[in-house]
Write an enzyme that holds these catalytic residues in place. Structure first.
Site, short mmCIF file in Angstrom:
data_model
loop_
_atom_site.label_atom_id
_atom_site.label_comp_id
_atom_site.label_asym_id
_atom_site.label_seq_id
_atom_site.Cartn_x
_atom_site.Cartn_y
_atom_site.Cartn_z
N GLU A 160 40.22 117.39 -20.97
CA GLU A 160 39.26 116.31 -21.14
C GLU A 160 39.76 115.04 -20.43
O GLU A 160 40.20 114.09 -21.05
CB GLU A 160 39.00 116.07 -22.63
CG GLU A 160 38.40 117.30 -23.31
CD GLU A 160 38.04 117.09 -24.77
OE1 GLU A 160 37.86 115.92 -25.16
OE2 GLU A 160 37.96 118.08 -25.51
N HIS A 204 65.13 103.19 -2.41
CA HIS A 204 66.06 102.42 -3.23
C HIS A 204 65.84 100.93 -3.04
O HIS A 204 65.62 100.47 -1.92
CB HIS A 204 67.50 102.78 -2.86
CG HIS A 204 68.53 102.11 -3.68
ND1 HIS A 204 68.79 102.47 -4.99
CD2 HIS A 204 69.36 101.08 -3.39
CE1 HIS A 204 69.73 101.69 -5.47
NE2 HIS A 204 70.11 100.84 -4.52
N GLU A 212 47.79 104.27 -27.14
CA GLU A 212 47.36 103.28 -26.16
C GLU A 212 46.83 102.02 -26.85
O GLU A 212 47.24 100.89 -26.52
CB GLU A 212 46.29 103.87 -25.25
CG GLU A 212 46.82 104.88 -24.25
CD GLU A 212 45.74 105.52 -23.41
OE1 GLU A 212 46.08 106.04 -22.33
OE2 GLU A 212 44.56 105.51 -23.82
N TYR A 248 46.80 110.28 -27.47
CA TYR A 248 47.00 109.23 -26.48
C TYR A 248 46.13 108.00 -26.74
O TYR A 248 46.54 106.87 -26.48
CB TYR A 248 46.78 109.77 -25.06
CG TYR A 248 45.35 110.08 -24.69
CD1 TYR A 248 44.55 109.15 -24.08
CD2 TYR A 248 44.81 111.34 -24.94
CE1 TYR A 248 43.24 109.43 -23.73
CE2 TYR A 248 43.51 111.63 -24.60
CZ TYR A 248 42.73 110.67 -24.00
OH TYR A 248 41.43 110.96 -23.66
N ILE A 249 44.92 108.18 -27.28
CA ILE A 249 44.07 107.02 -27.57
C ILE A 249 44.73 106.14 -28.61
O ILE A 249 44.75 104.90 -28.50
CB ILE A 249 42.67 107.47 -28.03
CG1 ILE A 249 41.94 108.20 -26.90
CG2 ILE A 249 41.84 106.28 -28.51
CD1 ILE A 249 40.61 108.79 -27.31
N LYS A 260 39.72 100.21 -21.18
CA LYS A 260 41.05 100.38 -21.76
C LYS A 260 42.12 99.87 -20.80
O LYS A 260 43.07 99.18 -21.20
CB LYS A 260 41.24 101.86 -22.10
CG LYS A 260 42.61 102.26 -22.67
CD LYS A 260 43.60 102.66 -21.59
CE LYS A 260 43.13 103.81 -20.73
NZ LYS A 260 43.11 105.10 -21.36
N CYS A 319 38.41 104.87 -20.11
CA CYS A 319 39.48 104.58 -19.15
C CYS A 319 39.44 103.17 -18.59
O CYS A 319 40.45 102.47 -18.54
CB CYS A 319 39.41 105.57 -17.99
SG CYS A 319 38.85 107.22 -18.38
N ALA A 343 47.51 110.40 -33.69
CA ALA A 343 48.76 110.73 -33.02
C ALA A 343 48.58 111.09 -31.56
O ALA A 343 49.52 111.51 -30.90
CB ALA A 343 49.45 111.89 -33.75
N GLU A 391 63.11 107.01 -7.45
CA GLU A 391 64.17 107.70 -6.72
C GLU A 391 64.97 108.63 -7.62
O GLU A 391 65.62 109.57 -7.15
CB GLU A 391 65.09 106.70 -6.04
CG GLU A 391 65.97 105.90 -6.98
CD GLU A 391 66.92 104.96 -6.24
OE1 GLU A 391 67.74 105.47 -5.46
OE2 GLU A 391 66.81 103.74 -6.44
N TYR A 435 26.99 102.36 -10.07
CA TYR A 435 26.64 103.75 -10.28
C TYR A 435 25.16 104.00 -9.99
O TYR A 435 24.78 104.99 -9.36
CB TYR A 435 26.95 104.16 -11.73
CG TYR A 435 28.32 104.77 -11.91
CD1 TYR A 435 28.51 106.13 -11.88
CD2 TYR A 435 29.44 103.95 -12.10
CE1 TYR A 435 29.76 106.70 -12.04
CE2 TYR A 435 30.70 104.49 -12.27
CZ TYR A 435 30.85 105.88 -12.24
OH TYR A 435 32.11 106.41 -12.39
N LYS A 483 62.36 113.81 -16.75
CA LYS A 483 62.80 115.20 -16.87
C LYS A 483 62.10 116.04 -15.82
O LYS A 483 60.90 115.94 -15.61
CB LYS A 483 62.50 115.74 -18.26
CG LYS A 483 62.98 117.18 -18.48
CD LYS A 483 62.52 117.75 -19.81
CE LYS A 483 63.34 117.21 -20.95
NZ LYS A 483 63.04 117.95 -22.22
N CYS A 503 34.12 107.06 -19.83
CA CYS A 503 35.20 106.48 -19.04
C CYS A 503 34.90 105.05 -18.61
O CYS A 503 35.72 104.15 -18.77
CB CYS A 503 35.47 107.35 -17.82
SG CYS A 503 36.76 106.70 -16.74
N ARG A 522 52.98 114.78 -30.22
CA ARG A 522 53.87 115.92 -30.51
C ARG A 522 53.72 117.06 -29.50
O ARG A 522 54.65 117.85 -29.31
CB ARG A 522 53.58 116.46 -31.91
CG ARG A 522 53.88 115.48 -33.04
CD ARG A 522 53.67 116.13 -34.39
NE ARG A 522 52.36 116.74 -34.52
CZ ARG A 522 51.26 116.09 -34.87
NH1 ARG A 522 51.34 114.77 -35.12
NH2 ARG A 522 50.11 116.70 -35.00
N SER A 576 30.89 110.33 -15.39
CA SER A 576 31.53 110.47 -14.08
C SER A 576 31.37 111.87 -13.52
O SER A 576 31.10 112.05 -12.32
CB SER A 576 33.02 110.13 -14.20
OG SER A 576 33.19 108.78 -14.62
#
Length: 557
Positions: free
Chosen positions: A383, A519, A252, A248-249, A111, A108, A246, A524, A162, A472, A103, A275, A75
């Site tokens: 990445e 709402h 997921e 994201y892959i 997935k 991506c 541990a 919100e 592409y 948060k 990707c 972590r 990409s």
């Protein structure tokens, strides 16, 4: 001229190869019959016509086969090549695999397809809470092969898009394995059909080769496990699977497998996954994965070895802490990735690297070798596919866009990220721990909220059994500048983009409070965080939205 001779070699060696040539079916399903053959058939979006009268090519550029030669058709590489072509320069892209890179082919996009399938499975499981019946009957079933086949067809279609886009932009598509010539003054391309290598000269060379999944050392690990790439080659849904990692892959793919019906275990080296993310994300996800039935093996220090029962083909995963997971059909290692640099002859070209093999590049994507640039996963900054695309376009602007772009570069600050776990995560900016470290504890204030989405309102179950959304806002300074925003829960993936714009523009807590809530939505909550409306009335906006002020107006022509 050299370019003319090179063009002839390109035409004969690559462009019009026989149908039996060793091309990837997925990448070249629409090989050349879809390419633009005449100027009259060009289909170019208006945005690409803005510089159609501008040609940055000069007599000096005739010394080179290409003004810009990109190694890697992912990409980032394709985005940079196409943007460069809008400035009228001679551009080529070298690729040996499927167009679109990780990707599009094994990242991506496929997935997200599987995440969608898993989300549908979760909705079907929930339907009884809304009065629908039949989930426990034979009326509902899942066909892994069906979604795999249609997913793969979709990817092939994207590969073709592409290629057509490159052709429409006037970018040459060179098939083969590329390496830098000694000294970095050219690119050597060895075609996959066994033909002679061809050396192309280029005034500017971009390395955008991406990365690949790695396996840890250990007896039987590489032989008896698959990587995230291998996940997309599975022909059937495993009955029992172990996902190791541990990041994201790992979370997921573990979430996808569990939701679709696989007995899934997640093995992490320390106490929990993700972590490095803000604790509200990692802890909430940890609780949700357990609630969903994922078995989490903690503080394992990784996998020691994998053995196979020759009679059944089932595997035993032996962990470094002595624990065992038996009768496993599929072991998926998601423990890390490395930059794809081995074929590039970086040493011969003099391109400097850092730990892990990543190419050293400055804020402008320039390496230590004049005229050689690098970006994306091969550099290892952030990445993410959109990061590589933005970096690639800005590099092309700076190289070919004229004086107004002479300092063009991307910012690696405040980059939004989504993790397609179950539930999904959206995050941008600093974690609370990072903010405290950077600004000091007395200068940081965190606003938190945790609740069950209205979707779960009608469920007649205990409140603790309902999936949770957690949010948060992290603010710094007297003005309470928002330096971090984190959310996990239903819809987190889609709500983050707009908040990302606000943080990039310097929004304060007062700016958030000044926006009237939508709402009833989960989003919100970010603009009604308790205490609402009591923060110092300072704005980060160019035109203040505070205290009922009029909205911004465009400047006069």
């Amino acid at each position: 001229m050299l370019f003319v001779a090179s063009a002839k070699r390109f035409a004969t060696a690559f462009t019009h190869g026989p149908a039996s040539a060793n091309y990837s079916v997925a990448a070249f399903a629409n090989l050349r019959q879809n390419a633009v053959s005449t100027a009259g058939s060009l289909k170019v979006r208006p945005s690409f016509l803005r510089n159609s009268a501008l040609s940055m090519s000069t007599e000096d550029s005739d010394e080179y086969d290409y003004d810009y030669l990109v190694i890697g058709a992912g990409s980032g590489g394709i985005a940079s090549a196409r943007r460069a072509a809008t400035y009228g320069v001679k551009v080529g892209v070298v690729e040996k695999g499927r167009l679109g890179g990780t990707c599009v082919n094994v990242g991506c996009v496929p997935k997200k397809v599987m995440w969608n399938a898993a989300s549908i499975a979760e909705t079907l499981h929930d339907m009884k809470h809304y009065g629908f019946s039949g989930y426990d009957s034979d009326a509902i079933s899942f066909n892994w092969n069906f979604i795999k086949e249609n997913r793969d067809k979709y990817i092939v279609r994207l590969n073709g898009i592409y290629e057509r886009n490159m052709g429409n932009s006037g970018v040459d598509n060179i098939l083969g394995t590329a390496s830098l010539a000694d000294g970095g003054k050219g690119v050597v391309v060895k075609p996959d059909d066994g033909g002679d290598a061809v050396t192309y000269s280029a005034k500017n060379i971009l390395i955008a080769t991406g990365g690949y999944p790695t396996f840890p050392d250990g007896e039987g690990i590489r032989e008896n496990s698959i990587s995230s790439d291998g996940f997309f080659e599975l022909e059937e849904l495993p009955g029992k699977a172990v996902v190791v990692g541990a990041g994201y892959i790992a979370v997921e793919l573990a979430g996808v497998l569990q939701a679709l019906g696989t007995d899934t275990s997640l093995v992490v080296r320390k106490n929990m996954a993700l972590r490095e993310f803000d604790e509200i994300l990692s802890e909430t996800l940890d609780n949700e994965m357990q609630r969903q039935g994922i078995n989490i093996f903690r503080d394992t220090n990784g996998v020691e070895k994998i053995t196979v029962d020759e009679a059944t083909g089932l595997k035993t995963v032996i962990l470094q802490n002595g624990e065992k997971i038996e009768e496993v059909e599929t072991v998926l290692m998601a423990t890390g990735r490395s930059p794809l640099v081995a074929p590039l002859n970086l040493d011969g070209a003099g391109v400097a690297q850092k730990d892990g093999g990543y190419i050293i590049a400055d804020d402008y994507s320039a390496t230590n070798v004049d005229g050689v640039f690098a970006l994306g996963d091969v550099v290892g900054n952030i990445e993410l596919t959109p990061m590589a695309i933005a970096s690639g376009r800005r590099l092309a602007d700076r190289l070919f866009g004229g004086p107004q772009f002479e300092n063009a570069k991307v910012s690696y600050d405040m980059v939004p990220t989504v993790v397609f776990s179950h539930p999904p995560i959206g995050t941008i900016g600093l974690s609370e721990a990072q903010a405290v470290e950077q600004y000091g504890e007395d200068n940081v204030k965190a606003y938190r909220s945790k609740f069950a989405n209205l979707y779960y309102g009608p469920w007649q179950v205990e409140a603790d059994d309902k999936p949770k959304t957690a949010m948060k806002l992290i603010c710094a300074g007297e003005e309470e500048l928002v330096v971090g925003l984190h959310v996990i829960g239903m819809g987190a993936d889609e709500m983050l983009q707009g908040f990302g714009i606000a943080l990039k523009m310097g929004a304060t807590k007062a700016d958030f409070d000044s926006c009237v809530a939508l709402h009833p939505t989960a989003a919100e909550e970010f603009v009604t965080m308790f205490p609402w409306g009591l923060s110092k009335q300072e704005t980060g906006a160019k035109v203040s939205p505070l205290n009922g002020a009029d909205g911004p107006e465009p400047s006069s022509a």
